[in-house]
Design an enzyme around this catalytic site. Structure first.
Site, PDB file in Angstrom:
ATOM      1  N   HIS A 209      -3.427  -5.194   0.290  1.00  0.00           N
ATOM      2  CA  HIS A 209      -2.876  -5.718   1.554  1.00  0.00           C
ATOM      3  C   HIS A 209      -2.898  -7.248   1.564  1.00  0.00           C
ATOM      4  CE1 HIS A 209      -2.643  -1.919   3.837  1.00  0.00           C
ATOM      5  NE2 HIS A 209      -3.613  -1.547   3.008  1.00  0.00           N
TER       6      HIS A 209
ATOM      7  N   GLU B 110      -1.355  -9.208   3.426  1.00  0.00           N
ATOM      8  CA  GLU B 110      -1.227  -9.758   4.792  1.00  0.00           C
ATOM      9  C   GLU B 110      -2.567 -10.219   5.365  1.00  0.00           C
ATOM     10  OE1 GLU B 110      -0.948  -6.585   3.952  1.00  0.00           O
ATOM     11  OE2 GLU B 110      -1.524  -5.185   5.523  1.00  0.00           O
TER      12      GLU B 110
ATOM     13  N   CYS C  14       0.836  -1.209   0.000  1.00  0.00           N
ATOM     14  CA  CYS C  14       0.000   0.000   0.000  1.00  0.00           C
ATOM     15  C   CYS C  14       0.868   1.256   0.000  1.00  0.00           C
ATOM     16  CB  CYS C  14      -0.994  -0.058   1.155  1.00  0.00           C
ATOM     17  SG  CYS C  14      -2.477   0.891   0.792  1.00  0.00           S
TER      18      CYS C  14
HETATM   19  N1  GLN Z   1      -2.146   6.805   2.558  1.00  0.00           N
HETATM   20  C1  GLN Z   1      -2.197   6.009   1.378  1.00  0.00           C
HETATM   21  C2  GLN Z   1      -3.557   6.105   0.688  1.00  0.00           C
HETATM   22  O1  GLN Z   1      -4.538   6.475   1.293  1.00  0.00           O
HETATM   23  C3  GLN Z   1      -1.859   4.577   1.661  1.00  0.00           C
HETATM   24  C4  GLN Z   1      -2.879   3.854   2.487  1.00  0.00           C
HETATM   25  C5  GLN Z   1      -2.381   2.600   3.109  1.00  0.00           C
HETATM   26  O2  GLN Z   1      -1.174   2.355   3.165  1.00  0.00           O
HETATM   27  N2  GLN Z   1      -3.255   1.798   3.661  1.00  0.00           N
HETATM   28  O3  GLN Z   1      -3.678   5.792  -0.459  1.00  0.00           O
END
Ligand code: GLN
Length: 535
Positions: free
Chosen positions: A508, A510, A382
């Protein structure tokens, strides 16, 4: 019709109620019973999505895009249950729903009160999950500690449910602490007695006590606890500390907790073994053949719960490769200088997890540069993926000002920018791009090698996204766009062409990793890190 197990906690918080609930789920599944698990959280937030990780720990995301408590992560890792939006019930959600009903006029003429309206809503929400999932057993974990004002409506609701369900259809398990006082050389039962007394005051008599303890419980102590807490001797279960959380189901099985639960719930069920769990997970955790050092560069590293699923998925990757994973937690703000050798020398792999806000970003960019140049296996998740592309833009493509508009609205080169659908969003709660979306993999890529299929589905939680204006330029410079969401043409995975293993994903992974079935990206990341040793 589902039977119910209600789990409460006493004496102190952080007793591992979530892991206890998940382990009970695992044990019952091993007896051939279908289960689902519910977490009741007594706070007023509708969900934890807007909370700071330091307040709450990780926000766990489900397939259907709910932002939930991290205990739901334990439920999915330990059991086959698939949890969704309604498996996490908060006070905020309950009040929200009751107030909406009141405005609609559903309670016309009545005074709306905690009892019965709030408690009815809690019961309805619990029963709905049990009915929709069509399971044999629904395990309901009540957050907080008995004695808290906040959790009272939940306790009253489960008291009523127990009465309504009748004998043999529900049972109460109380997780409690037997502190050991070193100077006196004694294990103390008084806090447990008081906590059970507190439960009795509100009409709940626990059937089983799960006693968290550092020492073994002697026969005499067991008898004393049973007598003063009004439970049978056989229902005083020792839950002593174990080295790895995945040993908990085996430890509870040794105490015959599954037999006891089935007996109390009048369920006859055949014994199935926990062999795979024992052989694949626990044996390998106890006796790994190799070791590997993985740096996790984040900004909430002092709180173990903040990256819970990431740390667990790394352990799973280790299990799959028969290796112990030593996790080096590195604060990205400590990497803002020039020489990173001091913090990063000797690592076999690097992971940058998700995150929000500008703090610590420069350190993460430096960390990516280090991994890219030194050819250290890298997994970006992310925000970690967004940082990887910002670093590539700055240091490979020469776009010195490249940034995400999350950190610099006026940047000349917004390589990461707000998703189109986010541009009109004003509210913060539950408005990100959330939940499972599909992704198409490029065949000739590390990602495809890991997944071994072209179409995957992964969970998301973000507002910003790779800016497609830069795609061609980056491709020419050696970045591979190996995963694309074809419905919206969004970049989901990037990789580096000339690097042994550099994979960064917008989703994600994970959240879908399990101890006996490590997520493909984590399995291959650890494999690459092992292969990198000594290079
Ligand atoms: N802050 C970034 C976004 O909103 C990444 C979000 C995250 O890592 N969950 O896109």
């Amino acid at each position: 019709m589902s039977k119910f197990i209600f789990i409460t906690g006493g004496v102190v918080s952080s007793l591992g109620k979530g892991i206890a609930a998940a382990s009970i789920g695992k044990l019952l599944e091993a007896r051939g019973l279908a289960t689902t698990l519910i977490k009741c959280d007594p706070y007023l937030n509708v969900d934890p999505g807007t909370m700071n990780p330091y307040q709450h720990g990780e926000v766990y995301v489900t397939d259907d895009g709910a932002e939930t408590d991290l205990d739901l992560g334990h439920y999915e890792r330990f059991t086959n249950a698939r949890v969704s939006h309604d498996n996490n019930i908060t006070t905020g959600k309950i009040y929200y729903s009751v107030i909406m009903k009141e405005r609609r006029g559903d309670y016309l003429g009545k005074t709306v009160q905690i009892i019965p309206h709030i408690t009815d809503e809690i019961k309805r929400s619990i029963r709905k999950v049990a009915k929709d999932r069509d399971v044999d057993i629904t395990i309901v974990e009540i957050g907080g500690t008995v004695g808290d004002i906040e959790s009272l409506p939940f306790l009253e609701a489960i008291r009523q449910m127990r009465w309504e369900l009748g004998v043999g259809y529900a049972l109460n398990i109380h997780v409690t602490l037997l502190p050991y006082i070193k100077s006196a050389g004694e294990q103390k039962t008084k806090p447990t007695q008081h906590s059970v007394g507190r439960l009795r005051e509100i009409g709940i008599i626990p059937d089983i006590l799960l006693c968290r303890t550092e020492k073994h419980i002697s026969k005499e102590e067991r008898e004393k606890i049973a007598l003063f807490c009004n439970v049978d001797k056989e229902a005083v279960i020792e839950a002593s500390d174990v080295k790895h959380i995945y040993e908990v189901p085996l430890a509870l099985k040794k105490e015959s907790l599954d037999d006891l639960i089935l007996k109390r719930l009048n369920i006859k069920s055949e014994e199935k073994d926990l062999k795979e769990w024992e052989d694949v997970v626990v044996k390998r955790l106890r006796n790994p053949q190799k070791e590997v050092n993985i740096a996790v560069v984040g900004k909430y590293i002092t709180l173990p719960d903040a990256y819970k699923s990431i740390y667990e998925a790394l352990v799973h990757g280790g299990i799959a490769n028969n290796a112990r994973v030593n996790i080096l937690k590195i604060d990205s703000e400590d990497l803002e200088g020039k020489n990173l050798d001091k913090q990063l020398k000797g690592i076999d792999g690097m992971l940058i997890p998700g995150g929000f806000g500008a703090r610590g970003i420069m350190g993460k960019v430096n960390a990516v540069k280090y991994a890219r140049e030194k050819k250290i296996p890298f997994l970006g998740i992310c925000l970690g993926m967004q940082i990887a592309t910002i670093e590539f833009a700055k240091n490979v493509c020469g776009l010195k000002d490249a940034n995400s508009t999350e950190f610099d609205k006026e940047t000349k080169d917004p390589v990461i920018s707000l998703l189109e659908e986010q541009k009109h969003v004003k509210d913060m709660g539950a408005t990100m791009r959330l939940g499972a979306f599909s992704c198409q993999l490029q065949k000739d890529s590390h990602s495809f090698q890991a997944y071994k299929k072209e179409n995957i589905s992964e969970r998301h939680r973000h507002r910003y996204e790779f800016n497609n204006v830069y795609r061609e330029m980056f491709e020419k410079a050696g970045l591979i766009f190996s995963g694309i969401n074809t419905q919206k043409d969004l970049v989901e995975i990037v990789e580096l062409k000339s690097h042994p293993w550099f994979v960064a994903c917008q989703f994600h992974p994970e959240f879908q990793s399990k101890p006996e079935r490590a997520h493909p990206l984590f399995r291959h990341f650890i494999k690459a890190a092992l292969a990198n040793q000594g290079k």
